[in-house]
Motif scaffolding. Structure first.
Motif, PDB file in Angstrom:
ATOM      1  N   ASP A  72       0.817  -1.218   0.000  1.00 38.59           N
ATOM      2  CA  ASP A  72       0.000   0.000   0.000  1.00 38.59           C
ATOM      3  C   ASP A  72       0.850   1.266   0.000  1.00 38.59           C
ATOM      4  O   ASP A  72       0.321   2.365  -0.179  1.00 38.59           O
ATOM      5  CB  ASP A  72      -0.927   0.025   1.210  1.00 38.59           C
ATOM      6  CG  ASP A  72      -0.168   0.080   2.531  1.00 38.59           C
ATOM      7  OD1 ASP A  72       0.779  -0.712   2.699  1.00 38.59           O
ATOM      8  OD2 ASP A  72      -0.526   0.905   3.398  1.00 38.59           O
ATOM      9  N   SER A 104      -0.329  -4.128   7.613  1.00 34.20           N
ATOM     10  CA  SER A 104      -0.939  -2.885   8.077  1.00 34.20           C
ATOM     11  C   SER A 104      -0.011  -2.146   9.030  1.00 34.20           C
ATOM     12  O   SER A 104       0.623  -2.751   9.892  1.00 34.20           O
ATOM     13  CB  SER A 104      -2.257  -3.210   8.787  1.00 34.20           C
ATOM     14  OG  SER A 104      -2.798  -2.084   9.420  1.00 34.20           O
ATOM     15  N   ARG A 109      -6.517   2.733  10.905  1.00 30.82           N
ATOM     16  CA  ARG A 109      -7.424   3.676  10.244  1.00 30.82           C
ATOM     17  C   ARG A 109      -7.290   3.656   8.721  1.00 30.82           C
ATOM     18  O   ARG A 109      -8.102   4.254   8.024  1.00 30.82           O
ATOM     19  CB  ARG A 109      -7.194   5.094  10.775  1.00 30.82           C
ATOM     20  CG  ARG A 109      -7.503   5.249  12.258  1.00 30.82           C
ATOM     21  CD  ARG A 109      -8.953   4.937  12.567  1.00 30.82           C
ATOM     22  NE  ARG A 109      -9.252   5.048  13.998  1.00 30.82           N
ATOM     23  CZ  ARG A 109      -9.926   4.160  14.684  1.00 30.82           C
ATOM     24  NH1 ARG A 109     -10.367   3.062  14.083  1.00 30.82           N
ATOM     25  NH2 ARG A 109     -10.177   4.329  15.965  1.00 30.82           N
ATOM     26  N   ARG A 110      -6.263   2.970   8.224  1.00 26.88           N
ATOM     27  CA  ARG A 110      -6.105   2.820   6.768  1.00 26.88           C
ATOM     28  C   ARG A 110      -6.316   1.379   6.331  1.00 26.88           C
ATOM     29  O   ARG A 110      -5.881   0.988   5.243  1.00 26.88           O
ATOM     30  CB  ARG A 110      -4.719   3.319   6.335  1.00 26.88           C
ATOM     31  CG  ARG A 110      -4.514   4.807   6.564  1.00 26.88           C
ATOM     32  CD  ARG A 110      -3.174   5.262   6.001  1.00 26.88           C
ATOM     33  NE  ARG A 110      -2.935   6.677   6.276  1.00 26.88           N
ATOM     34  CZ  ARG A 110      -1.812   7.318   5.976  1.00 26.88           C
ATOM     35  NH1 ARG A 110      -0.821   6.673   5.394  1.00 26.88           N
ATOM     36  NH2 ARG A 110      -1.662   8.610   6.267  1.00 26.88           N
ATOM     37  N   ASP A 155      -8.862  -0.049   5.205  1.00 24.35           N
ATOM     38  CA  ASP A 155      -9.621  -0.175   3.957  1.00 24.35           C
ATOM     39  C   ASP A 155      -8.694  -0.247   2.750  1.00 24.35           C
ATOM     40  O   ASP A 155      -8.959  -0.988   1.796  1.00 24.35           O
ATOM     41  CB  ASP A 155     -10.585   0.997   3.796  1.00 24.35           C
ATOM     42  CG  ASP A 155     -11.785   0.902   4.723  1.00 24.35           C
ATOM     43  OD1 ASP A 155     -11.941  -0.141   5.392  1.00 24.35           O
ATOM     44  OD2 ASP A 155     -12.564   1.870   4.777  1.00 24.35           O
ATOM     45  N   GLU A 156      -7.593   0.516   2.782  1.00 22.06           N
ATOM     46  CA  GLU A 156      -6.652   0.517   1.660  1.00 22.06           C
ATOM     47  C   GLU A 156      -5.926  -0.819   1.561  1.00 22.06           C
ATOM     48  O   GLU A 156      -5.755  -1.373   0.471  1.00 22.06           O
ATOM     49  CB  GLU A 156      -5.646   1.657   1.828  1.00 22.06           C
ATOM     50  CG  GLU A 156      -6.267   3.043   1.888  1.00 22.06           C
ATOM     51  CD  GLU A 156      -5.267   4.101   2.313  1.00 22.06           C
ATOM     52  OE1 GLU A 156      -4.047   3.905   2.089  1.00 22.06           O
ATOM     53  OE2 GLU A 156      -5.692   5.133   2.876  1.00 22.06           O
ATOM     54  N   ARG A 162      -6.977  -3.710   2.787  1.00 19.51           N
ATOM     55  CA  ARG A 162      -7.965  -4.746   2.449  1.00 19.51           C
ATOM     56  C   ARG A 162      -8.271  -4.736   0.956  1.00 19.51           C
ATOM     57  O   ARG A 162      -8.393  -5.805   0.337  1.00 19.51           O
ATOM     58  CB  ARG A 162      -9.234  -4.492   3.251  1.00 19.51           C
ATOM     59  CG  ARG A 162     -10.350  -5.501   3.008  1.00 19.51           C
ATOM     60  CD  ARG A 162     -11.565  -5.127   3.830  1.00 19.51           C
ATOM     61  NE  ARG A 162     -12.072  -3.805   3.470  1.00 19.51           N
ATOM     62  CZ  ARG A 162     -12.915  -3.094   4.214  1.00 19.51           C
ATOM     63  NH1 ARG A 162     -13.329  -3.574   5.379  1.00 19.51           N
ATOM     64  NH2 ARG A 162     -13.341  -1.921   3.809  1.00 19.51           N
ATOM     65  N   ALA A 163      -8.356  -3.559   0.365  1.00 15.08           N
ATOM     66  CA  ALA A 163      -8.687  -3.461  -1.062  1.00 15.08           C
ATOM     67  C   ALA A 163      -7.617  -4.117  -1.930  1.00 15.08           C
ATOM     68  O   ALA A 163      -7.932  -4.749  -2.953  1.00 15.08           O
ATOM     69  CB  ALA A 163      -8.866  -2.000  -1.452  1.00 15.08           C
ATOM     70  N   GLU A 221      -8.035  -7.831  -1.651  1.00 15.93           N
ATOM     71  CA  GLU A 221      -9.226  -8.259  -2.388  1.00 15.93           C
ATOM     72  C   GLU A 221      -8.972  -8.297  -3.895  1.00 15.93           C
ATOM     73  O   GLU A 221      -9.580  -9.091  -4.612  1.00 15.93           O
ATOM     74  CB  GLU A 221     -10.389  -7.318  -2.085  1.00 15.93           C
ATOM     75  CG  GLU A 221     -10.954  -7.450  -0.689  1.00 15.93           C
ATOM     76  CD  GLU A 221     -11.986  -6.379  -0.369  1.00 15.93           C
ATOM     77  OE1 GLU A 221     -12.787  -6.610   0.552  1.00 15.93           O
ATOM     78  OE2 GLU A 221     -11.982  -5.317  -1.030  1.00 15.93           O
ATOM     79  N   LEU A 231     -12.217  -6.270  12.683  1.00 16.41           N
ATOM     80  CA  LEU A 231     -11.643  -6.043  11.363  1.00 16.41           C
ATOM     81  C   LEU A 231     -10.936  -7.279  10.839  1.00 16.41           C
ATOM     82  O   LEU A 231     -10.962  -7.568   9.630  1.00 16.41           O
ATOM     83  CB  LEU A 231     -10.679  -4.861  11.408  1.00 16.41           C
ATOM     84  CG  LEU A 231     -11.312  -3.482  11.638  1.00 16.41           C
ATOM     85  CD1 LEU A 231     -10.234  -2.428  11.855  1.00 16.41           C
ATOM     86  CD2 LEU A 231     -12.216  -3.095  10.472  1.00 16.41           C
ATOM     87  N   HIS A 270     -12.333 -10.193   8.342  1.00 15.38           N
ATOM     88  CA  HIS A 270     -12.383 -10.166   6.883  1.00 15.38           C
ATOM     89  C   HIS A 270     -11.647 -11.380   6.324  1.00 15.38           C
ATOM     90  O   HIS A 270     -10.560 -11.731   6.796  1.00 15.38           O
ATOM     91  CB  HIS A 270     -11.748  -8.874   6.365  1.00 15.38           C
ATOM     92  CG  HIS A 270     -11.919  -8.680   4.895  1.00 15.38           C
ATOM     93  ND1 HIS A 270     -11.112  -9.275   3.956  1.00 15.38           N
ATOM     94  CD2 HIS A 270     -12.847  -7.963   4.189  1.00 15.38           C
ATOM     95  CE1 HIS A 270     -11.509  -8.938   2.741  1.00 15.38           C
ATOM     96  NE2 HIS A 270     -12.558  -8.136   2.861  1.00 15.38           N
ATOM     97  N   CYS A 280      -7.873 -11.159   5.640  1.00 19.47           N
ATOM     98  CA  CYS A 280      -6.996 -10.745   6.737  1.00 19.47           C
ATOM     99  C   CYS A 280      -6.520 -11.979   7.489  1.00 19.47           C
ATOM    100  O   CYS A 280      -7.327 -12.713   8.059  1.00 19.47           O
ATOM    101  CB  CYS A 280      -7.716  -9.792   7.683  1.00 19.47           C
ATOM    102  SG  CYS A 280      -6.666  -9.156   9.010  1.00 19.47           S
TER     103      CYS A 280
END
Length: 262
Positions: free
Chosen positions: A10, A37, A41-42, A44-45, A47-48, A51, A81, A84, A87
């Protein structure tokens, strides 16, 4: 097949060519990668990315550099979290006294919170330890006394004492490109002490490129160079180190699905 158990896909270093970086890794026999990670708080980035690419898994956690920024993140949030499906780990968390970007009290609080999440989920905790061997060992001893949890001492560059404590408590140890550096004789000596069923390899990309790329941007494809040096260090073939480290990865990161062909 090799696994890069720790990279940061990321990070901005890869933004313009992430697909190419992943393709180069695959072309070099890297069948799986974990993008780690550094800020909850990031997530989502992170995880994307996991995915979008079937070869990529992710973790959720707060790097000790960001412990003050994310002080107060709860184990409940980490547990939620981490549910997912992409993860597969908690972290990275731990202690960094080299940079001291966050107060040490905040780092320790975050470390213990991540341990609780690892204990509750059964997911491995990815531990960052730099110039903090004694305190990392003390926290691991204390927390293991409350209940065992899986963990990995990532990008190992600490002393033999922390390695021995980690191994005694059931942890695994991952070696990065530092293992390939000319002056890393002490680290290679530690690698020879690690039981073969506890060894992993990683890049920590974009950092710490192995020889012969030292000083350049690192990427998951280069994990092969670390694996080759690790094989030579412990006296096995490269094929054997591929099997050893890949088997160990899927044992520890048990939520990750192993490709059928591997």
């Amino acid at each position: 097949m090799l696994v890069d158990s720790h990279c940061h896909l990321d990070f901005p270093d890869f933004a313009s060519e992430r697909a190419d970086v992943i393709a180069r890794a695959k072309a070099n026999g890297v069948g799986a990668m974990v993008t780690i990670s550094t800020r909850v708080r990031r997530f989502d980035e992170i995880r994307a990315i996991a995915e979008a690419y079937p070869e990529v898994w992710c973790s959720v956690g707060t790097h000790p550099h960001n412990a003050a920024e994310e002080d107060g993140i709860s184990a409940d949030e980490l547990v939620a979290l981490s549910a997912h499906p992409r993860c597969v780990a908690i972290g990275e968390a731990g202690l960094d006294y080299f940079y001291d970007h966050a107060p040490r009290e905040a780092q320790a609080r975050g470390f213990r919170t991540h341990i609780e999440a690892a204990r509750r989920t059964g997911l491995p905790l990815v531990i960052h330890a730099r110039d903090a061997d004694a305190d990392v060992a003390a926290i691991l001893e204390d927390e293991t006394g409350k209940g065992a949890f899986p963990f990995l001492l990532h990008c190992f560059s600490s002393g033999a004492d922390l390695a021995r404590v980690g191994l005694r408590l059931g942890g695994y140890i991952s070696f990065s490109g530092i293992l390939t550096f000319r002056r890393s004789d002490e680290l290679r000596a530690i690698a020879r002490e690690v039981p073969r069923d506890r060894l992993l390899v990683e890049t920590d990309a974009p950092y710490l490129a192995p020889m012969p790329y030292r000083g350049k941007r690192n990427e998951p494809a280069y994990v092969r160079h670390t694996a080759e040096v690790l094989a030579e260090t412990i006296g096995v073939s490269v094929d054997e180190i591929e099997d050893i480290t890949t088997d160990n990865f899927y044992r520890l990161f048990s939520k990750a699905v192993r490709p059928a062909a591997a």
